[in-house]
Design a protein around this motif. Structure first.
Motif, PDB file in Angstrom:
ATOM      1  N   ILE A  59       0.394  -1.736   0.296  1.00  0.00           N
ATOM      2  CA  ILE A  59      -0.570   0.125   0.070  1.00  0.00           C
ATOM      3  C   ILE A  59       0.752   1.194   0.250  1.00  0.00           C
ATOM      4  CG2 ILE A  59      -2.136   1.935   1.655  1.00  0.00           C
ATOM      5  CD1 ILE A  59      -3.152  -1.135   2.320  1.00  0.00           C
ATOM      6  N   VAL A  60       0.465   2.079  -0.568  1.00  0.00           N
ATOM      7  CA  VAL A  60       1.208   3.846  -0.529  1.00  0.00           C
ATOM      8  C   VAL A  60       0.524   4.602  -0.070  1.00  0.00           C
ATOM      9  CG1 VAL A  60       2.534   5.039  -2.154  1.00  0.00           C
ATOM     10  CG2 VAL A  60       1.874   2.418  -3.039  1.00  0.00           C
ATOM     11  N   VAL A  61       0.831   4.599   1.000  1.00  0.00           N
ATOM     12  CA  VAL A  61       0.051   5.919   2.033  1.00  0.00           C
ATOM     13  C   VAL A  61       1.495   7.151   1.639  1.00  0.00           C
ATOM     14  CG1 VAL A  61      -0.148   6.927   3.934  1.00  0.00           C
ATOM     15  CG2 VAL A  61      -0.532   4.464   3.214  1.00  0.00           C
ATOM     16  N   GLN A  62       0.382   8.466   1.368  1.00  0.00           N
ATOM     17  CA  GLN A  62       1.642  10.267   1.684  1.00  0.00           C
ATOM     18  C   GLN A  62       1.962  10.400   2.763  1.00  0.00           C
ATOM     19  OE1 GLN A  62       2.576  11.712  -1.813  1.00  0.00           O
ATOM     20  NE2 GLN A  62       1.077   9.008  -1.716  1.00  0.00           N
ATOM     21  N   ARG A  63       3.366  10.859   3.112  1.00  0.00           N
ATOM     22  CA  ARG A  63       3.258  11.372   3.573  1.00  0.00           C
ATOM     23  C   ARG A  63       3.395  12.684   4.219  1.00  0.00           C
ATOM     24  NH1 ARG A  63       7.664   8.639   6.520  1.00  0.00           N
ATOM     25  NH2 ARG A  63       8.779   7.033   5.430  1.00  0.00           N
TER      26      ARG A  63
END
Lengths: 529, 334, 263
Positions: free
Chosen positions: B109-113
């Motif tokens: 999963i890609v999550v934004q910082r």
């Protein structure tokens, strides 16, 4: 909806009605953690700490932290009738009369060794990948604090059973306290409640060992983890991974299962060690007596390097106006460790001062791409390793047919000569690896297949590497050295000229790198092939 | 900076997150079933481990020993408990991890910082709030309050220092005194038997303590300062000045056994070389030259005890130690 | 065996193996030297002296001199007594294999009868400590193990280590392990002070106390492993080594497996 789901929903609703936690929980259960084996090193420490709490609590049920003299009447025959402290007698009771007591003692001790090893390897991972950079400096400092406290906590635990080895260790600690200028003998009398060893020391360090320090540990570990949670974990560079995102698995369920499982693994491995390998057989050491000592009296490994420094120290004392300063104790016992731990804690700030880099970093460095940092780390490790080896010089001497004198002289010279060599070699190695990366990107992988050209020449076929690999090898930043002004517009030296000059020079040395391959270069070469 | 910027433009492009590759367990129900069974086997093994632990706890006495290859003769009770526990815990862990790896979703999963820095407005507001708060408290305007508060806080910091004073007595000259006085007999440790010179052969050593009057008990604090090592050699082997020579008796020389470096018991006497070695940090002392340091970190010789014989022919101290025994401290010489 | 092969692959397996090897060698010597010593007293004293002298001239005189008066490379044996000869030759230390720092325990070259003859010959040169008889050596009856432990820790442990495993001395000399040594030889070592070891006089360490020490040594020697592999009983060095090898390698191994993508 099954009955079970309904119940779960009701419970969640009940809690949320009172806390409003559903939103927070939802967000955090989907928290993403990047997966890499080296990100589990810190978990080894956390889990060992929990094991230490559990096994330590078990031990406190029987351990009697008292230096009151008793005559041993317990199960271990060779000591029956011997006068000893109640602390030692109760440690024997745990070993021989409490079922599973010896196992728990051994698990506790092995877990302590593994806790400290975990801290050190975790620290190495964080250091060599540059994970300590902004915004994680606080966590770095907390980590250094945990390492330092861990050494103290471990030493206190080693001292508690009051066997001959423990007592020898305490005796040496007492000598270090006593060597502190001006107030040393006072501090020693306060710590021991009078002359060494007295009756007060074990009960006092017991409280520090089981209450004070674990409390501080708990607080620091909590903050450490909360910061990791809040700041999100760093990740290694790779395709699709940027400074602005995190790529990984959600906490629920994957990471929970993996991390939870790993706790049991760490506990299992520690229990395995406790089952098969004896550690600190206190019954053989006998009770402490200051007139006795065993050959090869060593501290546990995390103190071993300090003991090694003390052993190799030159025999220097100064006598000033009738007062004694024991450099042979102060330098290796207090001053050097003080410098080392302060330097360690300040390193993130030193590095950012050198590079002038004040930005946030969430992508880790490959160690080769920070040659200077990697070399400094290698230098520090070499220093520690040489002193650690000297801490066991007598055992090593008898095992490998050497003399303790050779070992000592080797260490005395190596501690000065080897770290700089390690620095130079590591830095060069990093640069060669950078060069190899560049070649790989530009010329591809050597396939080992030879092809004969029409003109009769043999050439090896190179296979271009994948775009993913090419990205991995070139995605790192290469910062130019600082060019701080040394003169102002009119050519007059600025007030900060000297500082800027030094900074520029260090920064230049720090920024040395093999230029990474660019897209243009790659295309040019492809055109040729 | 311009140099690196131009290079950034020329970067090899990020190909983006690689496409997800399905595991065998995702596509093949047989593989998934197999993984499920493996996990179940691991959990069952764990249960067996606990059974082994229970069995060892109840049925194996702690006086049973079994021979295990490589390990040798080992306590079966302890081994059974430990291995049972290790298997039980390890297999739970291995099962959970295997489960997560093979059967739980493995799509990354890609999550934004987000940058941690608050925006400028919030920061300015924060500074303003603090300033206003301070102004409202009036700290800046009322220096009297500020100063007295500072003094009060500083002084109250002394309280713990003061309260900790009774942790122990002041050392006084305690560190400089031992129980050795003129005429104190040297007695064996342990055993408390007085020693005559003729009891010691050439090359002999004896561990001794000062004789205590009847009824007085010897504590560890006493041993920590009083322990003395007696060594006998041929008198002509000494290389001492006349004063130190007069402190010996018929080739018998006595030293404090407490290392002048860090207080370990120095008693590794090598009869052939006449060297004393401390096992803790390997300081080496030459007995023939009044325990001069010839190797290692110790800076001072071991204090020598002047000895002679009393009227009954037993070895006694001529005088107390001429210097404090044990590790150095600030006021050692004063 | 699985554990062994896993261990062998570690970089630091050397020292651990070495300890095992030393232990094995020690055990072998113990078995080899435990040959029954019987009826050595059958021979009359004078024939023993004559026979001993013959052995001496053949095997010892090249270093110790024709009349045992000693030379530059070897000490005089006049007055060392039978106990010293019995210890040095009976434990295989003499004759020395090479001119190294220290004579090592090895399989004895001479039979018990020959050792007896040699000892009788050397004792005939000048009086010295005699070989302790079996009646004197009844440590099971006359010794106390608890007292022996205290005496051992005060008098012996600083060189021979807390569990009698031996330790380092200066310039490459070492105190050998006392495990697997015959009670007679332990006793003789205490009264004669072989090599670097000092003498422990009968007045400062009485015969009963010596027997207590022997009893403690024998108890430590026969003590089974109470908490698992003893790791050489040399203290924290081997413990740290195991934690840094087996312990952390196992854990990192699992971590690598955990983080690897399943296929």
């Amino acid at each position: 909806m099954t009955a079970r789901e309904r119940i779960a929903g009701n419970v969640a609703g009940y809690v949320d009605d009172r806390t409003g936690g559903a939103k927070w929980m939802k967000k955090n259960l989907q928290k993403v953690f990047p997966d890499h084996w080296s990100f589990l090193l810190g978990e080894i420490c956390l889990y060992s700490f929990i094991i230490l709490l559990l096994s330590g609590t078990f031990l406190t049920f029987w351990f009697d932290p008292s230096m009151r003299e008793v005559v041993y009447e317990g199960a271990y025959e060779p000591l029956q009738g011997v006068k000893m402290s109640a602390a030692y007698a109760s440690a024997l009771e745990i070993s021989f009369e409490v079922r599973g007591g010896l196992l728990m003692r051994q698990i506790h001790h092995w877990a302590a060794l593994i806790f400290m090893i975990g801290i050190v390897v975790h620290l190495m991972r964080v250091f060599f990948t540059g994970a300590f950079r902004k915004p994680r400096e606080f966590n770095w400092i907390i980590g250094v604090g945990l390492l330092t406290l861990g050494i103290v906590e471990g030493f206190l635990g080693y001292s508690l059973p009051d066997d001959l080895l423990s007592g020898t260790g305490i005796r040496i600690a007492e000598a270090i306290i006593q060597a502190i200028p001006v107030v040393g003998s006072y501090l020693s009398y306060f710590a021991f409640g009078g002359a060494f060893p007295g009756l007060a020391f074990i009960p006092r360090i017991y409280v520090v060992h089981v209450l004070l320090l674990p409390g501080i540990f708990l607080a620091l570990i909590t903050v450490h983890l909360m910061l990791v949670w809040y700041q999100k974990h760093t990740q290694f560079p790779g395709p699709g991974r940027t400074e602005k995102n995190v790529v990984g698995y959600p906490l629920m369920p994957v990471y929970m299962a993996k991390a939870g499982g790993f706790f049991f693994i760490v506990f299992g491995v520690t229990a395995f060690l406790g089952a098969v390998a004896s550690i600190n057989p206190i019954w053989l050491y006998g009770p402490y007596n200051p007139g006795q000592v065993s050959a090869g009296s060593q501290p546990d490994w995390y103190m071993g390097w300090l003991d090694g420094l003390v052993r190799m120290s030159p025999p220097i004392e100064t006598y000033l106006f009738g007062y004694t300063i024991s450099w042979n104790i102060l330098i290796p016992g207090l001053i050097l460790p003080g410098i080392i731990f302060t330097g360690l804690a300040l390193y993130p700030f030193i590095e950012s001062w050198i590079t002038g880099d004040k930005r946030e970093h969430h992508l880790l460095d490959r160690p080769r791409n920070a040659p200077n940092r990697t070399a400094i780390g290698a230098m520090a490790l070499t220093f520690t390793l040489v002193s650690l080896i000297n801490g066991g010089n007598d055992i090593i001497a008898t095992s490998f047919d050497l003399t303790i004198n050779q070992m000592m002289w080797f260490s005395r010279i190596a501690i000065i000569v080897l770290p700089p060599i390690a620095f130079i070699v590591t830095k060069r190695l990093c640069l060669s690896l950078q060069r190899a990366d560049r070649d790989l990107v530009l010329h591809g992988r050597e396939t080992g297949r030879l092809v004969r050209m029409p003109n009769g020449e043999f050439v090896e076929v190179h296979e271009p590497i994948s775009p993913e690999k090419a990205w991995l090898l070139t995605s790192h930043e290469q910062l130019a050295p600082l060019e701080l002004p040394e003169v102002d517009g009119a050519g007059v030296r600025r007030p900060a000229a000297i500082r800027n000059k030094i900074r520029n020079r260090i920064s230049r040395a720090h920024a040395v790198a093999v230029p990474k391959a660019t897209e243009t270069e790659r295309r040019e070469l492809e055109g040729h092939h | 900076m311009s140099n690196s910027e131009s290079r950034e433009v020329d970067l090899i492009k990020d190909p983006g997150l690689p496409a997800h590759v399905h595991r065998r367990t995702d596509t093949d129900p047989v593989a998934a079933k197999r993984a499920e069974r493996q996990v179940a086997i691991l959990f069952s093994l764990s249960a067996l481990g606990t059974l082994l632990l229970i069995f060892s706890f109840i049925f194996i006495s702690d006086e049973t020993f079994i021979f295990i290859p490589v390990m040798g003769e080992t306590n079966a009770h302890q081994l059974g408990l430990g291995l049972g526990m290790a298997i039980a815990l390890f297999c739970i862990g291995a099962g959970a991890i295997h489960w997560a790896k093979t059967l739980m979703p493995d799509e990354e999963i890609v999550v934004q910082r987000h940058e941690f820095r608050s925006d400028d407005e919030d920061r300015a507001d924060f500074v303003k709030t603090v300033k206003e708060g301070a102004a409202n408290a009036g700290l800046g305007r009322r220096p009297l309050i500020k100063r007295t508060l500072g003094a009060a806080l500083g002084l109250s910091g002394l309280t713990p220092l003061l309260l900790l004073r009774d942790l122990g007595p002041l050392p006084g000259d305690d560190l400089k005194k031992t129980h050795w006085k003129a005429g104190t007999r040297l007695v064996t440790d342990p055993g408390d038997r007085p020693i005559r010179p003729e009891d010691l052969e050439i090359g002999a050593v004896a561990q001794t303590q000062p004789e205590f009057p009847e009824g007085k008990e010897r504590h560890l604090e006493d041993i920590a300062k009083d322990a003395v090592l007696l060594i006998r050699m041929r008198p002509e082997e000494f290389n001492l000045d006349s004063e130190r020579l007069s402190w010996t008796h018929e080739g018998i020389i006595a030293f404090s056994k407490i290392c002048s470096h860090m207080g370990c018991a120095v008693a590794l006497y090598e009869q052939t070389t006449k060297h004393l070695l401390c096992p803790c940090h390997q300081s080496t002392f030459d007995v023939t030259r009044a325990a001069k340091v010839i190797f290692g970190p110790a800076a001072r010789p071991l204090p020598q005890l002047a000895i002679t014989v009393d009227a009954e022919g037993y070895l006694v101290a001529q005088a107390p130690f001429s210097e404090p025994v044990g590790p150095s401290f600030w006021g050692r010489l004063s | 065996m699985k554990r062994l092969s896993r261990l062998r692959r570690h970089r630091a397996a050397g020292p651990v193996l070495l300890i095992f090897a030393l232990f094995t060698i020690g055990t072998t010597f113990q078995v080899a030297s435990a040959v029954n010593q019987e009826n050595a007293t059958v021979q009359s004293r004078s024939t023993a002296i004559a026979e001993g002298k013959e052995i001496f001239l053949r095997g010892c005189s090249s270093c110790h001199g024709l009349n045992a008066e000693g030379q530059e490379i070897a000490p005089s044996l006049i007055g060392v007594g039978a106990a010293s000869v019995d210890f040095q030759v009976g434990t295989g230390r003499m004759p020395m294999a090479d001119m190294s720092q220290q004579a090592v325990r090895k399989a004895p070259v001479y039979s018990p009868e020959e050792v007896h003859a040699l000892a009788t010959y050397v004792a005939s040169l000048a009086p010295g400590p005699a070989v302790p008889g079996d009646e004197l050596l009844n440590y099971e009856r006359d010794g106390s193990v608890a007292e022996g432990g205290q005496l051992f820790r005060t008098n012996c442990a600083m060189c021979h280590n807390f569990a009698g495993q031996g330790g380092a001395l200066t310039q490459g000399k070492y105190a050998p392990t006392v495990m697997g040594v015959q009670p007679k030889h332990i006793y003789e070592a205490m009264i004669t002070g072989p090599q670097a070891m000092p003498v422990f006089s009968d007045k400062t360490l009485t015969p009963e106390e010596k027997l207590s020490i022997i009893k403690w040594i024998k108890s430590a020697e026969s003590e089974p492993q109470l908490g698992g592999v003893a790791l050489g009983r040399v203290g924290p060095v081997t413990e740290g080594l195991l934690a840094w090898t087996l312990g952390i390698v196992l854990l990192i191994g699992v971590a690598v497996w955990l983080a690897a993508k399943a296929r």
